[in-house]
Scaffold this motif. Structure first.
Motif, PDB file in Angstrom:
ATOM      1  N   VAL A  40       0.860  -1.176   0.000  1.00 20.28           N
ATOM      2  CA  VAL A  40       0.000   0.000   0.000  1.00 20.28           C
ATOM      3  C   VAL A  40       0.896   1.225   0.000  1.00 20.28           C
ATOM      4  O   VAL A  40       1.824   1.328   0.807  1.00 20.28           O
ATOM      5  N   ILE A  41       0.606   2.153  -0.896  1.00 22.74           N
ATOM      6  CA  ILE A  41       1.365   3.395  -0.994  1.00 22.74           C
ATOM      7  C   ILE A  41       0.499   4.520  -0.460  1.00 22.74           C
ATOM      8  O   ILE A  41      -0.629   4.715  -0.924  1.00 22.74           O
ATOM      9  N   ILE A  42       1.018   5.257   0.511  1.00 20.88           N
ATOM     10  CA  ILE A  42       0.312   6.399   1.075  1.00 20.88           C
ATOM     11  C   ILE A  42       1.075   7.658   0.679  1.00 20.88           C
ATOM     12  O   ILE A  42       2.275   7.776   0.943  1.00 20.88           O
ATOM     13  N   ALA A  43       0.370   8.576   0.028  1.00 28.45           N
ATOM     14  CA  ALA A  43       0.986   9.837  -0.395  1.00 28.45           C
ATOM     15  C   ALA A  43       0.996  10.827   0.765  1.00 28.45           C
ATOM     16  O   ALA A  43       0.004  10.964   1.476  1.00 28.45           O
ATOM     17  N   ARG A  44       2.124  11.487   0.955  1.00 34.26           N
ATOM     18  CA  ARG A  44       2.267  12.480   2.013  1.00 34.26           C
ATOM     19  C   ARG A  44       2.119  13.893   1.439  1.00 34.26           C
ATOM     20  O   ARG A  44       2.155  14.096   0.232  1.00 34.26           O
ATOM     21  N   LYS A  45       1.990  14.849   2.329  1.00 37.17           N
ATOM     22  CA  LYS A  45       1.869  16.256   1.942  1.00 37.17           C
ATOM     23  C   LYS A  45       3.068  16.653   1.079  1.00 37.17           C
ATOM     24  O   LYS A  45       4.203  16.310   1.384  1.00 37.17           O
ATOM     25  N   GLY A  46       2.802  17.345   0.007  1.00 39.28           N
ATOM     26  CA  GLY A  46       3.855  17.796  -0.890  1.00 39.28           C
ATOM     27  C   GLY A  46       3.864  17.043  -2.207  1.00 39.28           C
ATOM     28  O   GLY A  46       4.422  17.524  -3.191  1.00 39.28           O
ATOM     29  N   VAL A  47       3.255  15.862  -2.250  1.00 37.75           N
ATOM     30  CA  VAL A  47       3.225  15.066  -3.481  1.00 37.75           C
ATOM     31  C   VAL A  47       2.431  15.788  -4.571  1.00 37.75           C
ATOM     32  O   VAL A  47       2.758  15.684  -5.753  1.00 37.75           O
ATOM     33  N   GLU A  48       1.433  16.540  -4.165  1.00 40.98           N
ATOM     34  CA  GLU A  48       0.581  17.219  -5.145  1.00 40.98           C
ATOM     35  C   GLU A  48       1.353  18.250  -5.978  1.00 40.98           C
ATOM     36  O   GLU A  48       0.930  18.612  -7.071  1.00 40.98           O
TER      37      GLU A  48
END
Length: 119
Positions: free
Chosen positions: A80-88
């Motif tokens: 499972v890959i969880i995107a963190r703040k800043g990826v956007e």
């Protein structure tokens, strides 16, 4: 990406979170669980804190594209890959670089593993 390559059910997500191990870098957290199966399965999690639906879908699209590109070299595990703040704010190449880094940390990516794999 075919449905057989996705982690979809809540039960599977919970099993990966509780029984699996995790690694992280500044942009992604990756949980992985070893299973006896013929191919990898991936689940994505992008929080509402990262933006509206359009932004979140754009992030998921980039991650899926990177995973499909790297698929011949991925180990047969659930992750499972969880995107963190800043990826956007990242473009495709920066997403790929960060995702490749976290996959290598988890030992899920091996160069030249199988060049005949298809999605």
């Amino acid at each position: 990406m075919k449905k057989t390559y996705r982690v979809k059910s809540d039960k599977d997500f919970q099993a990966i979170f509780s029984k699996g191990s995790s690694v992280a870098n500044r942009k992604f957290v990756l949980y992985h669980l070893e299973k006896n199966q013929s191919h990898y399965r991936v689940g994505l999690s992008v929080s509402k804190k990262l933006g509206n639906a359009v932004t979140r879908n754009n992030i998921k699209r980039k991650i899926r594209h990177v995973i499909m590109e790297l698929s011949p070299n991925l180990i047969n595990q659930d992750f499972v890959i969880i995107a963190r703040k800043g990826v956007e704010e990242l473009d495709y190449h920066e997403v790929k670089k960060n995702l490749l880094h976290v996959l290598k940390l988890a030992n899920l990516y091996q160069e030249g593993l199988n060049s005949e794999k298809k999605d």
